[in-house]
Design an enzyme around this catalytic site. Sequence first.
Site, short mmCIF file in Angstrom:
data_model
loop_
_atom_site.label_atom_id
_atom_site.label_comp_id
_atom_site.label_asym_id
_atom_site.label_seq_id
_atom_site.Cartn_x
_atom_site.Cartn_y
_atom_site.Cartn_z
N ALA A 17 0.84 -1.20 0.00
CA ALA A 17 0.00 0.00 0.00
C ALA A 17 0.87 1.24 0.00
CB ALA A 17 -0.92 0.02 1.22
N CYS A 18 0.44 2.24 -0.77
CA CYS A 18 1.14 3.53 -0.80
C CYS A 18 0.12 4.64 -1.01
CB CYS A 18 2.24 3.53 -1.85
SG CYS A 18 1.66 3.55 -3.54
N CYS A 19 0.59 5.80 -1.40
CA CYS A 19 -0.31 6.94 -1.58
C CYS A 19 -1.36 6.69 -2.65
CB CYS A 19 0.48 8.21 -1.91
SG CYS A 19 1.38 8.86 -0.51
N GLN A 66 -3.65 3.57 -0.07
CA GLN A 66 -3.76 3.41 1.38
C GLN A 66 -5.20 3.41 1.90
OE1 GLN A 66 -1.48 6.62 3.04
NE2 GLN A 66 -2.84 8.20 2.24
N GLY A 111 -0.93 3.80 -5.00
CA GLY A 111 -0.83 2.44 -5.51
C GLY A 111 -0.03 2.32 -6.80
#
Length: 101
Positions: A6-8, A38, A10
């Site tokens: 998961a990130c800001c 996220q 994707g």
Amino acid sequence: MNIMLACCAGMSTSLVVGKMEEEAKAQGKDYKIWAVEQGQIESELGNFDVLLLGPQVRHIQRKVTKLVGDKAPVAVIDAAAYGRCDGAAVLKQAEDLVSGE
């Protein structure tokens, strides 16, 4: 094993996912690896064995760990491995977390 990143948005983690998939395939491992934004973490609860957060969202680790509880380990991807898109290193990090190492 089901590995979720998961990130800001994707997007940057999707590059790492590709490298991880290549490495898993080369090792003969049939893993499901995917990336999400996220905000989608809660809707994915129960679908992953380990959750790796992009270094850019490390500030949400405590909140996410509480949300996930004992369902799966949660960790921030090693920044150097992430920056190099080192699929092998990130895959090993995920495996180590699941095995408790």
